[in-house]
Motif scaffolding. Structure first.
Motif, PDB file in Angstrom:
ATOM      1  N   MET A 123      -1.478   9.076 -11.910  1.00 52.29           N
ATOM      2  CA  MET A 123      -1.565   9.376 -10.470  1.00 52.29           C
ATOM      3  C   MET A 123      -0.725   8.350  -9.713  1.00 52.29           C
ATOM      4  SD  MET A 123      -3.550  11.859  -9.399  1.00 52.29           S
ATOM      5  CE  MET A 123      -4.541  13.072 -10.252  1.00 52.29           C
ATOM      6  N   ASN A 124      -0.714   7.099 -10.193  1.00 50.03           N
ATOM      7  CA  ASN A 124       0.062   6.062  -9.531  1.00 50.03           C
ATOM      8  C   ASN A 124       1.538   6.445  -9.480  1.00 50.03           C
ATOM      9  OD1 ASN A 124       0.519   3.394  -8.378  1.00 50.03           O
ATOM     10  ND2 ASN A 124       1.502   2.909 -10.324  1.00 50.03           N
ATOM     11  N   LYS A 125       2.051   6.975 -10.589  1.00 50.20           N
ATOM     12  CA  LYS A 125       3.470   7.341 -10.584  1.00 50.20           C
ATOM     13  C   LYS A 125       3.692   8.551  -9.683  1.00 50.20           C
ATOM     14  CE  LYS A 125       5.101   4.719 -12.272  1.00 50.20           C
ATOM     15  NZ  LYS A 125       5.647   3.435 -11.777  1.00 50.20           N
TER      16      LYS A 125
ATOM     17  N   ASN B  56       0.830  -1.206   0.000  1.00 49.72           N
ATOM     18  CA  ASN B  56       0.000   0.000   0.000  1.00 49.72           C
ATOM     19  C   ASN B  56       0.867   1.260   0.000  1.00 49.72           C
ATOM     20  OD1 ASN B  56      -1.232   2.289   1.719  1.00 49.72           O
ATOM     21  ND2 ASN B  56      -2.996   1.132   0.999  1.00 49.72           N
ATOM     22  N   LYS B  57       0.636   2.140  -0.972  1.00 51.92           N
ATOM     23  CA  LYS B  57       1.454   3.355  -1.043  1.00 51.92           C
ATOM     24  C   LYS B  57       0.728   4.550  -0.449  1.00 51.92           C
ATOM     25  CE  LYS B  57       1.349   2.149  -5.286  1.00 51.92           C
ATOM     26  NZ  LYS B  57       1.787   1.894  -6.646  1.00 51.92           N
ATOM     27  N   GLU B  58      -0.629   4.494  -0.459  1.00 56.85           N
ATOM     28  CA  GLU B  58      -1.397   5.644   0.007  1.00 56.85           C
ATOM     29  C   GLU B  58      -1.077   5.958   1.472  1.00 56.85           C
ATOM     30  OE1 GLU B  58      -2.584   2.915  -1.526  1.00 56.85           O
ATOM     31  OE2 GLU B  58      -4.034   3.439  -3.107  1.00 56.85           O
TER      32      GLU B  58
ATOM     33  N   LEU C   4       2.006   9.156  -6.963  1.00 55.25           N
ATOM     34  CA  LEU C   4       2.022   8.595  -5.601  1.00 55.25           C
ATOM     35  C   LEU C   4       3.355   7.902  -5.345  1.00 55.25           C
ATOM     36  CD1 LEU C   4      -1.605   7.099  -5.476  1.00 55.25           C
ATOM     37  CD2 LEU C   4      -0.765   9.008  -4.094  1.00 55.25           C
ATOM     38  N   GLU C   5       3.890   7.244  -6.368  1.00 51.07           N
ATOM     39  CA  GLU C   5       5.156   6.513  -6.172  1.00 51.07           C
ATOM     40  C   GLU C   5       6.349   7.452  -5.990  1.00 51.07           C
ATOM     41  OE1 GLU C   5       5.595   3.534  -9.208  1.00 51.07           O
ATOM     42  OE2 GLU C   5       4.006   2.292  -8.356  1.00 51.07           O
ATOM     43  N   VAL C   6       6.306   8.627  -6.628  1.00 43.86           N
ATOM     44  CA  VAL C   6       7.376   9.607  -6.397  1.00 43.86           C
ATOM     45  C   VAL C   6       7.378   9.978  -4.910  1.00 43.86           C
ATOM     46  CG1 VAL C   6       8.085  12.000  -6.839  1.00 43.86           C
ATOM     47  CG2 VAL C   6       7.428  10.528  -8.753  1.00 43.86           C
TER      48      VAL C   6
ATOM     49  N   VAL D 169       7.018  -3.547  -1.236  1.00 47.60           N
ATOM     50  CA  VAL D 169       6.489  -4.572  -2.153  1.00 47.60           C
ATOM     51  C   VAL D 169       6.256  -3.975  -3.538  1.00 47.60           C
ATOM     52  CG1 VAL D 169       4.386  -5.898  -2.683  1.00 47.60           C
ATOM     53  CG2 VAL D 169       5.439  -6.062  -0.408  1.00 47.60           C
ATOM     54  N   ASP D 170       5.837  -2.713  -3.564  1.00 46.65           N
ATOM     55  CA  ASP D 170       5.606  -2.038  -4.838  1.00 46.65           C
ATOM     56  C   ASP D 170       6.848  -2.290  -5.711  1.00 46.65           C
ATOM     57  OD1 ASP D 170       4.434  -0.451  -6.709  1.00 46.65           O
ATOM     58  OD2 ASP D 170       4.453   1.387  -5.506  1.00 46.65           O
ATOM     59  N   SER D 171       6.650  -2.741  -6.957  1.00 49.45           N
ATOM     60  CA  SER D 171       7.788  -3.250  -7.736  1.00 49.45           C
ATOM     61  C   SER D 171       8.900  -2.207  -7.916  1.00 49.45           C
ATOM     62  CB  SER D 171       7.311  -3.757  -9.096  1.00 49.45           C
ATOM     63  OG  SER D 171       6.623  -2.740  -9.766  1.00 49.45           O
ATOM     64  N   GLU D 172       8.492  -0.944  -8.130  1.00 49.71           N
ATOM     65  CA  GLU D 172       9.508   0.097  -8.339  1.00 49.71           C
ATOM     66  C   GLU D 172      10.303   0.342  -7.060  1.00 49.71           C
ATOM     67  OE1 GLU D 172       6.376   0.249  -9.002  1.00 49.71           O
ATOM     68  OE2 GLU D 172       6.145   0.651 -11.144  1.00 49.71           O
ATOM     69  N   GLN D 173       9.591   0.332  -5.928  1.00 48.83           N
ATOM     70  CA  GLN D 173      10.278   0.615  -4.649  1.00 48.83           C
ATOM     71  C   GLN D 173      11.162  -0.561  -4.265  1.00 48.83           C
ATOM     72  OE1 GLN D 173       9.701   3.654  -3.969  1.00 48.83           O
ATOM     73  NE2 GLN D 173       7.715   3.992  -4.949  1.00 48.83           N
TER      74      GLN D 173
HETATM   75 MG    MG Z   1       4.338   0.259  -8.749  1.00 53.03          MG
END
Ligand code: MG
Ligand code: NAD
Length: 380
Positions: free
Chosen positions: A207-209, A115-117, A211-213, A140-144
Motif C-alpha cells: 500500500m505504501n508504494k 507525510n504522503k497521505e 500511495l507513493e505512486v 522528505v519521503d526517500s523515493e520522492q
Molecule cells: Mg518511501
C-alpha cells in the motif's frame, strides 16, 4: 538562522528531524513541536529541547517552565502558520496532516513533507493552495527526494518516466497463501528501514508504494502511466528518472532518513549530514525486479485510483488507514487489508473533491465501509 517546527515530533521521522536540527546549530533552531500520543516521550522531549512552543492533541497536566504548552487542533494549525517559523517538518502520520499542511502552505512556509497521505488525499486543493501563495513543498519521503534530485538534471519535457524503487517489504518472496496468517509483529519488521508501524505495515502490503505512486503524481504533476515501480530489495537506489535519450539518473545513498529530511530543509544547499557514506563495494548484488501485481494487488488499485481521480485516492487511503487500525487490533487479517480497500472502492460512488469537506466526507465514508467489511465477514 532558520526557525523549525516539527509536527509529529515523537514519531520516527519527527525524532530524526530533531537530530538534523541538533546537528546544524548554526543553521536551524527548534521553534515548536507537536504530538498526538506518547505523552511521556513528548514531555521529556520538551524538557530536553526547550522549544518556544509545544502543542499536544489533548490537555496535559504539567508544568513546563519556559515552554508555551498548548492543546488541540487549532493550536496545531496555528503552530504550522506561526509567523516565527520558516520551515515546517510535516511528520504527522495519516490524513490528519492535511489541515496542518494547508495551514502551513497558506502562511507561505517551506514544508519539508514526509507525510504522503495528505498529498494523496489533498490533490487539487494542495495544488491550488501552493499556486496561490508563497509556500513550497520539499519532499522528505526517500523515493520522492530521489526523484526531486534526479529531476534537476534535465527539463521536464525531456523526462520519459519516473521509476520508484520499492524494497518489496518483508514478504517479497512469500507466496500469496502464506501471507494469510501474517501477524502484526511480523508485518512491521521492515528489512531495510526502521520506521513507524503504520508505514512499515504499508510497506509489507505494498500500500505504501501505491500511495507513493499517487504522491509522485501529485508532487511532480506526472501521469500515472509514466510512473513505474521496480522492486529493489537492498534500498540503495532510492528512485530513478529516465530521460528521452535513454539516460537514467539514479539517486543512491545509505538508507538513512536523516539525509532526505535534511535536504528538504537545506535545499538548494547541501551540507554534511549524519548519514554514513555509501560503500558500494559492500553491496555487490544490487537487484531489480518488476512487481507482481497479482500477488500484491494494492499497487494495481493505486494506479486505477489515480486514473479514476475524484475521491478514489481518498478512499484508497482512508480505507487503508482504517484497515491498518483493525489489523493492529487483531480484528482483520493481513490479506483483509487489501480486500477491505477493494470493498470500499467498489462501493464508493465517485465524485469530484472540490473542497476540504468533500475530502473529509469521502475519508469518513471509506472508514465506515471498512467497518462494514469487518462486520460482514467472519474472521477467526
Ligand atoms: Mg518511501
Ligand atoms: P510515527 O507513527 O512514528 O509518528 C507519527 C507522529 O505523528 C507522532 O508524533 C504522532 O504523535 C503524530 N500524530 C499521529 N496522529 C496524529 C494526529 N491525528 N494529529 C496530530 N499528530 C498526530 O510515523 P512515521 O513513521 O514517523 O511517519 C510519519 C509520516 O511520514 C507518515 O505519513 C509516513 O508515511 C511518512 N514517512 C515515514 C518514513 C519513515 O521512515 N518513518 C519514511 C517516509 C515517509
Amino acid at each position: 538562522m532558520k526557525q523549525v517546527a516539527i509536527l509529529g515530533s515523537t514519531g520516527s521521522i519527527g525524532r530524526q528531524a530533531l537530530d538534523v536540527v541538533r546537528a546544524h546549530p548554526d543553521t536551524f533552531a527548534l521553534y515548536g513541536v507537536s504530538a498526538h500520543s506518547s505523552e511521556e516521550a513528548f514531555l521529556s522531549q520538551i524538557e530536553a529541547e526547550r522549544p518556544h512552543l509545544a502543542v499536544f492533541s489533548r490537555p496535559l497536566c504539567c508544568d513546563t517552565p519556559g515552554v508555551d504548552l498548548r492543546f488541540g487542533e487549532q493550536a496545531l494549525l496555528d503552530l504550522a502558520a506561526d509567523p516565527h517559523v520558516d520551515v515546517v517538518v510535516l511528520a504527522i502520520s495519516g490524513i490528519a496532516a492535511l489541515k496542518p499542511l494547508l495551514s502551513a502552505l497558506k502562511a507561505g512556509k517551506r514544508v519539508a513533507i514526509a507525510n504522503k497521505e495528505s498529498l494523496v488525499c489533498g490533490g487539487d486543493i494542495v495544488k491550488e493552495t501552493l499556486a496561490q501563495g508563497r509556500g513550497e513543498l520539499l519532499p522528505v519521503d526517500s523515493e520522492q527526494s530521489a526523484l526531486f534530485q534526479c529531476l534537476q538534471n534535465g527539463r521536464r519535457d525531456e523526462v520519459e518516466k519516473l521509476i520508484l524503487t520499492a524494497s518489496g517489504g518483508p514478504f517479497f518472496r512469500r507466496k500469496r497463501e502464506e501471507l494469510r496468517r501474517i501477524t502484526p509483529d511480523e508485518a512491521v519488521k521492515h528489512p531495510t528501514w526502521s520506521m513507524g508501524r503504520k508505514i512499515s505495515l504499508d510497506s509489507a502490503t505494498l500500500m505504501n508504494k501505491g500511495l507513493e505512486v499517487m504522491e509522485a503524481a501529485r508532487l511532480f504533476d506526472f501521469p500515472g502511466e509514466r510512473i513505474e515501480v521496480l522492486i529493489h530489495p537492498q534500498s540503495v537506489v532510492h528512485s530513478m528518472v529516465a530521460y528521452r535519450d535513454s539516460t537514467v539518473m539514479a539517486n543512491l545513498s545509505t538508507a538513512d532518513m536523516r539525509l532526505p529530511i535534511q535536504y528538504a530543509m537545506t535545499w538548494p544547499e547541501r551540507s554534511p549530514s549524519l548519514a554514513s557514506p555509501l560503500k558500494l563495494w559492500e553491496h555487490p548484488d544490487l537487484t531489480f525486479y518488476r512487481p507482481d501485481m497479482g500477488r500484491f494487488p494494492a499497487l494495481q488499485m493505486a494506479y486505477d485510483c489515480l486514473k479514476s481521480g475524484g475521491g478514489c485516492p481518498v478512499v484508497y487511503n482512508g480505507a487503508n488507514e482504517r484497515a491498518a487500525e483493525l489489523f493492529f487490533a487483531g480484528r482483520l487479517g493481513f490479506l483483509d487489508i487489501e480486500d477491505s480497500v477493494k470493498f470500499a472502492l467498489d462501493r464508493f460512488c465517485n465524485r469530484p473533491m472540490g473542497s476540504l469537506e468533500d475530502i473529509l466526507a469521502a475519508d469518513a465514508e471509506a472508514r465506515r465501509l471498512v467497518d462494514e467489511f469487518e462486520n460482514t465477514r467472519s474472521w477467526i
